[in-house]
Design a protein around this motif. Structure first.
Motif, short mmCIF file in Angstrom:
data_model
loop_
_atom_site.label_atom_id
_atom_site.label_comp_id
_atom_site.label_asym_id
_atom_site.label_seq_id
_atom_site.Cartn_x
_atom_site.Cartn_y
_atom_site.Cartn_z
N ILE A 184 -7.34 4.34 -0.47
CA ILE A 184 -7.35 5.30 -1.87
C ILE A 184 -6.14 4.73 -2.54
O ILE A 184 -4.99 4.95 -2.38
N THR A 185 -6.56 4.60 -3.71
CA THR A 185 -5.53 4.33 -4.96
C THR A 185 -5.84 5.41 -6.10
O THR A 185 -6.99 5.48 -6.17
N LYS A 186 -4.79 5.77 -6.80
CA LYS A 186 -4.92 6.36 -8.02
C LYS A 186 -4.02 5.84 -9.18
O LYS A 186 -2.93 6.01 -8.87
N VAL A 187 -4.68 5.60 -10.27
CA VAL A 187 -3.66 5.08 -11.43
C VAL A 187 -3.95 5.69 -12.66
O VAL A 187 -5.11 5.86 -12.96
N TYR A 188 -3.00 6.16 -13.28
CA TYR A 188 -3.19 7.03 -14.38
C TYR A 188 -2.78 6.14 -15.52
O TYR A 188 -1.67 5.52 -15.70
N LYS A 189 -3.38 6.16 -16.71
CA LYS A 189 -2.96 5.23 -17.88
C LYS A 189 -2.58 6.10 -18.90
O LYS A 189 -3.31 7.32 -19.49
N ALA A 190 -1.51 5.86 -19.42
CA ALA A 190 -0.88 6.62 -20.90
C ALA A 190 -0.31 5.63 -21.63
O ALA A 190 0.70 5.09 -21.87
N GLY A 191 -1.47 5.45 -22.60
CA GLY A 191 -1.33 4.20 -23.66
C GLY A 191 -1.36 2.93 -22.91
O GLY A 191 -2.19 2.78 -22.13
N ARG A 192 -0.09 2.28 -23.09
CA ARG A 192 -0.03 0.97 -22.26
C ARG A 192 0.66 1.03 -21.02
O ARG A 192 0.91 0.08 -20.20
N THR A 193 1.18 2.24 -20.68
CA THR A 193 1.87 2.38 -19.51
C THR A 193 0.84 2.88 -18.50
O THR A 193 0.02 3.76 -18.51
N GLN A 194 1.16 2.37 -17.11
CA GLN A 194 0.21 2.80 -15.93
C GLN A 194 1.44 3.40 -14.82
O GLN A 194 2.42 2.85 -14.63
#
Length: 220
Positions: A7-17
């Motif tokens: 399991i992976t979880k990646v949050y995106k905030a604009g250009r930032t991961q």
């Protein structure tokens, strides 16, 4: 009961991961009582949200009682949350103007369950709080409020209870009483997974999964 694979979880905030989980694989068996521990920001609450079908992983597989959760629609996920999983939170999440009885009844309103009052009273009785059924949260001590929250989590006879820092707002003695209640529920066959940062709380569980930087650091 619970099977997580890579399991992976990646949050995106604009250009930032922001990578919250990095390939988590673990199994929780039917009838276990397991704690998830780790420092702040380690990913333990994110993992709890995925197990509770409150969030979806970016990749990897999740099976709950042999159901491929990743493949379910939002409506099916909501149904699983209501019927198979009971949630207990640090802040209790009780409606302030509703009685203890009315708070416990809430999941039955959403699921359309019958005999609401009788079932809610039975749930309150199971946590030793039937005599406080007509009291509002402001009239209850912290430990009593958490017992109401546990009764609410039990109302649909879930096979899994998820507790996120369930003793975080309680003093040490009350925390011990709540953990003994969880142990009693576990002895009745309910699988319990709880997040905690307190070693003495984790000691009540049969097994601890320790997370750091989104990965399992230790399990056992």
């Amino acid at each position: 009961m619970v099977e997580l694979e890579s399991i992976t979880k990646v949050y995106k905030a604009g250009r930032t991961q922001v990578v919250a989980l990095r390939g988590i694989s673990c199994v929780v068996k039917q009838g276990e009582m397991v704690s998830i521990t780790g420092p702040s920001g380690s990913g333990k609450s994110t993992l709890m949200n995925i197990i509770g079908c409150l969030d979806k992983p970016s990749s990897g597989g999740y099976r709950l009682e042999e159901i491929e959760v990743n493949k379910l629609s939002d409506n099916k996920l909501a149904e699983i949350r209501n019927r198979k999983i009971g949630f207990v939170f640090q802040s209790f999440n009780l409606l302030p103007r509703a009685t203890a009885l009315a708070n416990v009844e809430l999941p039955l309103i959403y699921s359309g369950g019958g005999n609401r009052r009788q079932r809610a009273l039975q749930a309150l009785e199971s946590v030793g709080l039937a005599h406080r059924a007509k009291h509002r949260p402001s009239e209850l001590a912290g430990g009593e409020q958490q017992r109401v929250a546990i009764a609410r989590a039990l109302i649909n006879n879930p096979s899994l209870i998820l507790a996120d820092e369930p003793t975080g707002n309680l003093d040490t003695q009350t925390s011990k009483e709540i953990m003994l209640l969880f142990k009693q529920l576990n002895e009745q066959g309910i699988t319990i997974v709880l997040v905690t940062h307190e070693p003495y709380i984790a000691a009540y569980t049969q097994r601890t999964i320790r997370i750091r930087d989104g990965q399992i650091e230790a399990s056992g």
